[in-house]
Scaffold this motif. Structure first.
Motif, mmCIF file in Angstrom:
data_model
loop_
_atom_site.group_PDB
_atom_site.id
_atom_site.type_symbol
_atom_site.label_atom_id
_atom_site.label_comp_id
_atom_site.label_asym_id
_atom_site.label_seq_id
_atom_site.Cartn_x
_atom_site.Cartn_y
_atom_site.Cartn_z
ATOM 1 N N GLU A 1 0.891 -1.135 0.009
ATOM 2 C CA GLU A 1 -0.054 0.082 -0.045
ATOM 3 C C GLU A 1 0.776 1.241 0.027
ATOM 4 N N LEU A 2 0.494 2.323 -0.445
ATOM 5 C CA LEU A 2 1.116 3.468 -0.758
ATOM 6 C C LEU A 2 1.561 4.121 0.557
ATOM 7 N N ASP A 3 0.586 3.958 1.557
ATOM 8 C CA ASP A 3 1.224 4.737 2.897
ATOM 9 C C ASP A 3 2.418 3.656 3.544
ATOM 10 N N ILE B 1 4.652 2.425 1.729
ATOM 11 C CA ILE B 1 5.675 2.850 0.809
ATOM 12 C C ILE B 1 6.126 4.444 1.441
ATOM 13 N N VAL B 2 5.157 5.141 1.824
ATOM 14 C CA VAL B 2 5.635 6.430 2.261
ATOM 15 C C VAL B 2 6.296 6.347 3.615
ATOM 16 N N ASP B 3 5.782 5.205 4.416
ATOM 17 C CA ASP B 3 6.232 5.273 5.761
ATOM 18 C C ASP B 3 7.802 4.798 5.533
ATOM 19 N N VAL C 1 9.803 5.303 2.890
ATOM 20 C CA VAL C 1 10.597 6.518 2.387
ATOM 21 C C VAL C 1 10.952 7.346 3.227
ATOM 22 N N SER D 1 8.102 9.637 -6.212
ATOM 23 C CA SER D 1 6.801 10.233 -6.100
ATOM 24 C C SER D 1 6.430 10.204 -7.617
ATOM 25 N N ILE E 1 5.168 7.023 -8.441
ATOM 26 C CA ILE E 1 4.016 6.384 -7.905
ATOM 27 C C ILE E 1 2.574 7.084 -8.287
ATOM 28 N N THR E 2 2.958 8.590 -8.448
ATOM 29 C CA THR E 2 1.804 9.459 -8.803
ATOM 30 C C THR E 2 1.234 9.160 -10.458
ATOM 31 N N HIS F 1 2.887 17.394 -5.666
ATOM 32 C CA HIS F 1 4.101 17.245 -6.300
ATOM 33 C C HIS F 1 4.927 16.108 -5.689
ATOM 34 N N ASN F 2 5.112 16.168 -4.318
ATOM 35 C CA ASN F 2 6.158 15.147 -3.661
ATOM 36 C C ASN F 2 5.364 14.527 -2.738
ATOM 37 N N ILE F 3 4.622 13.338 -2.876
ATOM 38 C CA ILE F 3 3.753 12.721 -1.830
ATOM 39 C C ILE F 3 4.469 12.830 -0.581
ATOM 40 N N PHE F 4 5.828 12.479 -0.415
ATOM 41 C CA PHE F 4 6.486 12.337 0.822
ATOM 42 C C PHE F 4 6.701 13.446 1.609
ATOM 43 N N ARG G 1 1.592 15.517 8.390
ATOM 44 C CA ARG G 1 1.546 14.666 9.630
ATOM 45 C C ARG G 1 1.708 15.770 10.834
ATOM 46 N N ILE H 1 -2.504 8.514 2.228
ATOM 47 C CA ILE H 1 -2.365 9.183 0.978
ATOM 48 C C ILE H 1 -2.912 8.382 -0.209
ATOM 49 N N SER I 1 -2.905 7.411 -4.100
ATOM 50 C CA SER I 1 -1.686 7.334 -5.262
ATOM 51 C C SER I 1 -2.266 8.192 -6.464
ATOM 52 N N ALA J 1 -0.639 12.327 -16.459
ATOM 53 C CA ALA J 1 0.597 12.225 -15.638
ATOM 54 C C ALA J 1 0.521 11.787 -14.337
ATOM 55 N N GLY J 2 -0.574 12.092 -13.685
ATOM 56 C CA GLY J 2 -0.769 11.446 -12.193
ATOM 57 C C GLY J 2 -0.611 12.684 -11.237
ATOM 58 N N SER J 3 0.493 13.595 -11.718
ATOM 59 C CA SER J 3 0.611 14.817 -10.927
ATOM 60 C C SER J 3 0.676 16.153 -11.474
#
Lengths: 745, 306
Positions: A71-73, A75-77, A79, A117, A120-121, B48-51, B58, B76, B78, B185-187
């Motif tokens: 899951e993306l969450d 993956i985010v964790d 990263v 990112s 993924i997006t 732009h940058n999901i991280f 958070r 989040i 995708s 493109a997704g984003s």
């Protein structure tokens, strides 16, 4: 010592403190090394986490869009964890090369995030998505490769630091061990020093107290020690010396007391509460003629002869109640007799036990002295009586002799009456000698000296004493014997006493050898005489002799070996000879006899000759005043003076004499000589009268006349203002010579 | 029959009781996700940058947790359209939604808009750009014919709804025939990079992303040229499910709308890169609805997954 203890404990504290500081420093250093190692391990863990996270993300990257994709969450964790790991590296590393590497890693991570990112997006264009995936995967691989490089670097650093840390830990261990060892030595040293500093003086003091306890008083420790102990030992030494001094004082006191008790003439008895004698001194033994052992088994009461008046128990009770008591009692002597004693008793209780301290003084001598004193007093009374009688006798004899002498001068020698009067005059002369003895006996005064021919005196005196006895005298008198300046009566008494003693020593009769000779004593002579001329007289009898033990006491008063003796005869002899500056000695041998030797100072030969020239009646002229209370004396003296050619005046006492003398002087017919009686009962005597006459006429010529021929004034008449003496009784010839001497100067 | 099957009668009665029990249980009202988990799950749409985006959100989630006293988790998406489906599948309690998905959620799920953040430029709204490379020679919609168009996501207003509306206004009826190729493109950033890289001729993206990237690299502004701009719509809006307790919703709204009044709130806003939150309501999304109607993709007919 206090200062050293404080310094020692301060040193220990500083040492302890230094030890703590060193330990903390070493622990801190070691901990820092270990922390460094832990940090490196942590870095390694971080790096491993980083690699794991990158690998996880890479795995996520490769499986995204597949059945195995996360899951993306998640993956985010992953990263973000990866990012945290990268950022956490910066927490430790500040070394520029490392920091640069970490910055690059961080940059790669950022790129990785962005690439991921994008991947993924992205939802369209498969080729683009695959390209994005490849880009992200490449970046992830690069991160892994970089982290591997970092791992190598970190491992090298870890190995180096581990070695370094181990070496430092070993060094720290050594330092700690040395520090502990040093501290142990220092503590042991200080402890040993303190213990030694304290225990040595204490041991020394302990030893010193043991020595003192064993009787070694005065033991002085030479131990120095520290200040306080030095002072303590000095104080102890003082105490020891004081103890010794006190002990010696006590011993000396005891010795003195014991010596007093042993040597005193008083008897001593220590009596316990039950009346038993527990101690006695030698004097008590002598007094009671009992041995000490015999005394120590007796009761005090057994020693006393209390008579029937007082029991021994009552006596002790009185002493106990009074504390001390002095009483007189008789003590039983060993020979069955008694000894009068004065008991001085004191009752003392010590530690519950009572004791009587009894001193017994022998009163025998005192009793005897008292008896003798009474006897002496009786003798003195007798002497006074004898003196008075002698004085009166002399006055009477003056008249008798005077008239006989004048009568003889009117008779022709050879006539029957002349012979009778000569005998009467001789009898009167013996009576004069008797009165002289009485006077000497009664007064014992200073000698009234005059030039005396010893030979005549010896013969007259010895014959007088031995008259009618079975003892004879053998005379060995040298020719040209020097005259002596002596009191004729006193010397005659000496001769008579010695002759009488010799006669009494020869009860069966015998001969006394009487010798006289001149003796010139040199500077060093065996008789202890001052250098000069002497006449030596010797009286040797053939009697029983005197025991040696009595010989030294023979001149002591009241000492006599004769039961009827007074013990005064030889004492008077010794006194008379001494007053004449002479010396008397005695030699005796039992069964052989006794010899008395007398040395009398001799006068110049010229004066002896002068004495010869002046013999016979000397007539003269002039006015003579006679002062005497006795009428018959005034009368006979007047007759004598008239016979001699003098004009005579009379006075009954001093006042009349002064008056007559003064008036005669005013009238131009002064008296040339005044003859005055020394003693005028109820009137002014000669001594005072001459003094007043000298006020009237400093050149007055006075003759003292007295029946007391041994009066001190007569012995030294010039000192009292007289020019001559005329001892009663005197005859015409004697009076004429005195007057001639005075008038002619 | 009774004698023959007495056990069967008892078994039947038991089964009937079990069924009734189950029906009773099902008849009971459902508790909300927050009530069941004692947590609040909020969704985020990718930007732009999901991280970096998750990190920013958070901070805000932690603040809300502290203020609400319950745990606030984030999840989040995708892609943009996924949030509507996740609302249903994952039982989201709310989500920070872009304008188009917010409008969809309000219309389709009855979500309630609560608050919108005001960005550091003082703007709470964003718009869509249609842009091309400056050297592409494209000046108008007519020049776009036969070109390669890249969208962000069918669920975005800036990256799809607005360009569809624009193209529809310009007479374009079918994308398949008008463009030689179009893609998602997704984003927003991917769209911009795709145009810059030449992998697409025309792009559509949100102005905030575009302006930010140009701000960071001004050369990008010279390489790109904006053809059209949409009206401004709320950029991000926190929408909560209507099942969430009203007092909790009000409390969340209260916390967000007054964040700038506390020092910690200010710090969180700074880290969140916002100045404050402003109140939001369904009327703010009326233009979106109109745009959808005009583009021929009404919100009611729009598939929740896009």
């Amino acid at each position: 010592m206090k200062k050293k203890i404080i310094i020692s404990f301060l040193s220990l504290f500083l040492l302890f403190f230094a030890g703590i500081v060193i330990t903390l420093y070493i622990v801190g250093k070691t901990t820092a090394n270990l922390n460094s190692l832990l940090a490196l391990h942590k870095v390694e863990i971080i790096r491993q986490d980083l690699v794991i996270n990158v690998q996880n993300v890479q795995s996520n990257l490769y499986t995204t869009g597949t059945l195995f994709g996360k899951e993306l969450d998640i993956i985010v964790d992953n990263v973000l964890k990866l990012q945290d790991r990268v950022l956490s590296c910066n927490d430790c590393h500040h070394n520029p090369p490392v920091a640069q590497g970490l910055a690059e890693l961080e940059e790669l991570t950022e790129q990785y995030k962005e690439a991921l990112s994008y991947f993924i997006t992205s939802t369209a264009d498969t080729q683009r998505i695959e390209r994005l995936q490849a880009v992200a995967a490449d970046i992830g691989d690069t991160i892994i490769a970089r982290s591997q490089d970092m791992a190598l670097t970190a491992n090298e650093a870890l190995r180096r630091k581990t070695t370094d840390a181990l070496e430092k830990v070993n060094n720290s261990r050594k330092i700690l061990a040395y520090t502990l060892l040093f501290a142990l030595f220092v503590v042991v040293g200080i402890s040993f020093y303190l213990i030694r500093s304290i225990t040595r003086p204490v041991a020394e003091l302990l030893q010193a107290t043991r020595k003192i306890r064993q009787g070694e008083l005065g033991y002085v420790s030479s131990f120095g020690g520290e200040a306080e102990f030095k002072e303590l030992i000095a104080s102890f030494n003082d105490m020891s010396l004081i103890l010794l001094a006190n002990h010696e004082n006590i011993l000396a006191q005891m010795a003195r007391n014991q010596t007093i008790l042993q040597s005193t003439t008083d008897g001593f008895a220590l009596v316990d509460d039950h009346g038993r004698i527990v101690d006695a001194n030698p004097s008590l033994c002598r007094m009671t003629e009992l041995g000490r052992e015999a005394l120590l088994v007796m009761h005090f009461a057994d020693l006393l002869d209390l008579g029937g008046g007082l029991s021994a128990e009552s006596l002790l009770a009185r002493i106990r109640e009074a504390g001390s008591l002095v009483y007189q009692v008789d003590v039983k002597a060993g020979d069955g007799g008694t000894v009068p004693v004065e008991v001085s008793a004191t009752y003392v209780e010590m530690e519950g036990n009572g004791s009587y301290f009894c001193f017994l003084r022998d009163l025998s001598e005192r009793k005897k002295m008292e008896t003798e004193l009474i006897k002496g007093q009786k003798l003195e009374s007798l002497g006074v009586l004898a003196g008075g009688i002698a004085h009166d006798f002399n006055n009477l004899l003056t008249g008798i002799i005077g008239y006989i002498d004048l009568t003889l001068r009117t008779l022709t020698p050879g006539e029957k009456n002349h012979g009778w009067l000569e005998n009467a005059k001789k009898a009167s002369a013996r009576a004069q000698g008797l009165t002289q003895q009485l006077l000497t006996f009664s007064r014992g005064g200073e000698p009234v000296k005059s030039l005396v021919q010893v030979k005549e005196l010896l013969e007259e005196s010895t014959r007088f004493v031995l008259s009618g006895s079975n003892v004879k005298c053998a005379y060995r008198i040298a020719d040209h014997l020097w005259a002596v300046n002596a009191d004729k009566g006193q010397i005659s008494q000496v001769i008579q006493n010695i002759t009488l003693n010799g006669a009494q020593a020869m009860s069966q009769g015998g001969t006394i050898t009487v010798a006289a000779e001149n003796y010139e004593a040199p500077l060093d002579n065996p008789h202890n005489l001052a250098p000069g001329k002497y006449v030596r007289l010797e009286f040797a009898d053939q009697g029983s002799g005197i025991a040696r033990k009595d010989l030294a006491k023979i001149f002591d008063p009241y000492f006599s070996t004769k039961k009827t003796g007074t013990g005064l005869g030889l004492t008077i002899c010794h006194s008379i000879v001494s007053k004449h500056n002479g010396r008397i000695t005695v030699e005796s041998e039992l069964g052989v006899g006794t010899r008395f030797t007398i040395f009398l100072p001799a006068v110049e030969e010229g004066r002896s000759e002068q004495l010869v020239h002046l013999s016979g009646v000397v007539h003269g002229s002039g006015r003579i005043l006679v002062m005497d209370d006795e009428e018959h004396v005034r009368a006979i003296v007047g007759e004598m003076l008239t016979y001699l050619g003098y004009e005579v005046g009379f006075a009954q006492d001093g006042a009349e004499a002064i008056d007559l003398y003064a008036r005669a002087k005013l009238n131009g017919s002064p008296y040339d000589v005044v003859i005055m009686d020394l003693t005028i009962p109820g009137g002014m005597g000669g001594r005072e009268t001459v003094s007043k006459l000298r006020e009237i006429d400093p050149d007055v010529k006075a003759i003292v006349s007295s029946g007391y021929s041994n009066d001190p004034v007569l012995a030294d008449f010039r000192a009292y203002g007289f020019q001559g003496i005329a001892s009663k009784p005197f005859d015409t010839e004697g009076l004429s010579r005195v007057l001639h001497e005075i008038i002619t100067g | 029959m009774k004698r023959m099957f007495p056990g069967a009668q008892r078994s039947l009665a038991g089964h009937i009781a079990l069924v009734l029990f189950c029906l009773l249980a099902l008849a009971l009202p459902k508790s909300t996700a927050a009530q069941q988990r004692e947590t609040l799950l909020l969704g985020i749409e990718p930007e732009h940058n999901i991280f970096d985006q998750v990190e920013r959100y958070r901070v805000l989630a932690e603040y809300l947790s502290d203020q609400l006293g319950i745990r606030v988790d984030l999840t989040i998406m995708s892609r943009y359209g996924e949030v509507i489906k996740r609302f249903r599948d994952r039982q989201l309690d709310g989500a920070f939604l872009s304008p188009y998905t917010a409008a969809l959620g309000i219309r389709q799920l009855g979500l309630l808009p609560v608050a919108s953040p005001v960005n550091l430029n003082g703007e709470a709204a964003s718009r869509g750009y249609i842009f091309v490379r400056a050297d592409s020679g494209i000046q108008s919609a007519a020049d776009m014919r036969g070109k390669n168009m890249v969208f962000v996501d069918p669920a975005t207003m800036e990256g799809y709804l607005y360009p569809r509306t624009y193209l529809h206004e310009q007479g374009v009826k079918s994308l398949d025939t008008f463009f030689s190729r179009y893609s998602f493109a997704g984003s927003h950033a991917s769209v911009i990079f795709a145009v810059l890289d030449g992998r697409a001729d025309i792009g559509a993206a949100k102005d905030t992303v575009y302006d930010k990237m140009v701000g960071q690299d001004p050369s990008m502004g010279q390489e790109l040229r904006i053809i059209a701009r949409s009206p401004k719509e709320p950029e991000v809006t926190l929408c909560l499910t209507k099942e969430l307790r009203a007092e909790l919703r009000e409390k969340i709204s209260e916390i967000l709308l007054h964040m700038e009044t506390t020092s910690r709130g200010k710090r969180v806003l700074k880290q969140f890169e916002a100045l404050r939150f402003i109140e939001s309501n369904p009327a703010d999304f009326a233009t979106i609805e109109e745009m959808a109607e005009e583009a021929g993709i009404p919100l009611d007919a729009r598939d929740a997954d896009g």
